[in-house]
Enzyme design. Sequence first.
Site, PDB file in Angstrom:
ATOM      1  CG  ASN A 401      -1.808  -1.335   1.139  1.00 46.66           C
ATOM      2  OD1 ASN A 401      -1.755  -2.104   2.085  1.00 46.66           O
ATOM      3  ND2 ASN A 401      -2.543  -1.581   0.079  1.00 46.66           N
ATOM      4  CB  SER A 402       0.416   4.669   1.301  1.00 49.06           C
ATOM      5  OG  SER A 402      -0.748   4.934   0.549  1.00 49.06           O
ATOM      6  CB  THR A 403       4.629   1.263   3.412  1.00 56.29           C
ATOM      7  OG1 THR A 403       4.427   0.034   2.708  1.00 56.29           O
ATOM      8  CG2 THR A 403       3.674   1.334   4.594  1.00 56.29           C
ATOM      9  CE1 TYR A 404       7.610   0.117  -4.829  1.00 55.31           C
ATOM     10  CE2 TYR A 404       5.961   1.602  -5.746  1.00 55.31           C
ATOM     11  CZ  TYR A 404       7.109   0.840  -5.886  1.00 55.31           C
ATOM     12  OH  TYR A 404       7.759   0.810  -7.095  1.00 55.31           O
ATOM     13  CE  LYS A 405       0.778   6.618  -1.933  1.00 54.43           C
ATOM     14  NZ  LYS A 405      -0.358   7.284  -1.272  1.00 54.43           N
TER      15      LYS A 405
END
Length: 598
Positions: A401-405
Amino acid sequence: MADFGIRFFLCNIFICAIISILLITKQVFGNYLSSRMQFHLWYLLSGLLAVPFIPLRPVGFSQFFLWLYRLKSISSENIETIAKKAGNTSTSGITKPINDFALSVSSGTPSIVGLILFWIWLIGIFTLLLFMIKSISRLNILKKSALPLQNKDARILYNNCLIEMKIKRDIPIYSTAFLKSPIIVGLFRPCIYLPIHLISDFHSKDMRYMLLHELQHYKYKDALASYLMSFFGILYWFNPLVWYALKEMLDDREIACDTSVLKLLQESDYEDYGNTLINFAEKISLTPFPFAAGISGSMKQIQKRIINISSYKKPSVFEKLKGLTAFGIIGVILLGLTPMLSTYAADQSRYQWNTTSENISVVDLSAYFSGYEGSFVLYSQRDNKWQIYDMDRATLRTAPNSTYKIYDALFGLEEGVITPEDSFMAWNGTEYPFETWNTDHNLYSAMESSVNWYFQEIDNRLGASAIRNYVDKIGYGNETINANLSSYWMQGTLKISPVEQVGLLTDLHNNRFHFAPENVDAVKESICLFSSENKSFYGKTGTGRIDGQDVNGWFIGYIETADNTYFFATNIQSTENATGSKASEISLSILSNMGIWQ
């Protein structure tokens, strides 16, 4: 199913290589190996063929001792104390808001190629099982129609063979009109079946040789090989090299059995034993039944067996030692390939991590995760120590999810899509459900508000090829990027485990990726939640929302103190309300009660 189809296909490529290695090593060391040893090598291959279907993973001792600890040491009083501490979700010191915005995605569809391969494989298995059932049915008819051996001379000869081989077990022997060659059937309740035409043409010497051959199959439990060959022949019905290996296994079994018979005979009888095979070569045929062993074989197999008989000499002690050494060398080579095959067979949804290391300890934090399945991973850089809650889930991969950003931003910086000085992107006017998304952004504001469109635009400018190269370079989770650049990290194909999240954060902090230092610093600054002279807190949330339900929550980050850096990752999962915000509350509570963050 789809993942298994792909993994099993890759496994078969590697299995073909293993079979080739085995065939080559048998050629190289064949002169040193006894026929029985050559046959037993195929059992090692059978073990390797089973690897892709082994679902179990070894349980670390730390997990076992934690289980005992829970049984013996945790009282209800202790649990109540922990629960009270878990309720303290103070975020004191955090000066930057922890925003957690996520868009819903639809349930994913499995790989079409993987599904096709899986169903073709199943159809093949089903077809062969029908043939197997038909053969077993014919065997049952044979058993019901068979009569106990009536020929007196043949029975006397059979009893003498039992005595000669020192077999005390009563092994029934029958005669039947439905066979052309003798067979022995059954692993636990073996029975021998003789064709009537061999009994009517009774010749004591030939009959003795055939009975000794069948009893050797019993002595060495060769029925087990019949079961294995049938089993793996069905599972690997599509792999011609596996079928060739199984045929070689059958040939080696009969040669090993011939050799065992020769050991009982005088050297002057070797020629007679060979002549028995030659004389009956036209009368006997391959057994039509599964799980059966017999003296029969194809003409090519008979030729190999005759050559073996004609060249047989009883080995000396030194030759036996050489044979054992050669067998050991080949065994080590084959077993050494097991981890590689296991890697191909491994479910890519799980990180293969050595959980038995001395620097890993398992802690019980279950009270903090009430209502959620989840894990917490903490790594102390100064001490090189790991603390893990729920090792099983700590190595389970799920969508980042957004941790990949964090890493998406790093890739964009490395490629010059954005720079630390100029990371501005204009909003294109598309209305989003979160007000903070409906405006222009730079890296720092986009990371703070977790703005999807900003990072999707970075991906569009990078392109799929560059993204795959970077994901592969840093070893991000399962390293799987599909064609849909707008959602591969949103409950898509890209997966990562909490342990890997912590490992990557450690590498990022120490710049083990060898990226431009100014780019790494820019990413660090974008996820900084608090900074002071003595302590800094960095973190990023992520929420996976499927069909409107929050099912996957992340909070990852690290804390820099004057004398240490602590890296952590928390993941929670549920059918609803599993958000990054909740994961951050759990993380801060745990870190606070550990004395790492106040």
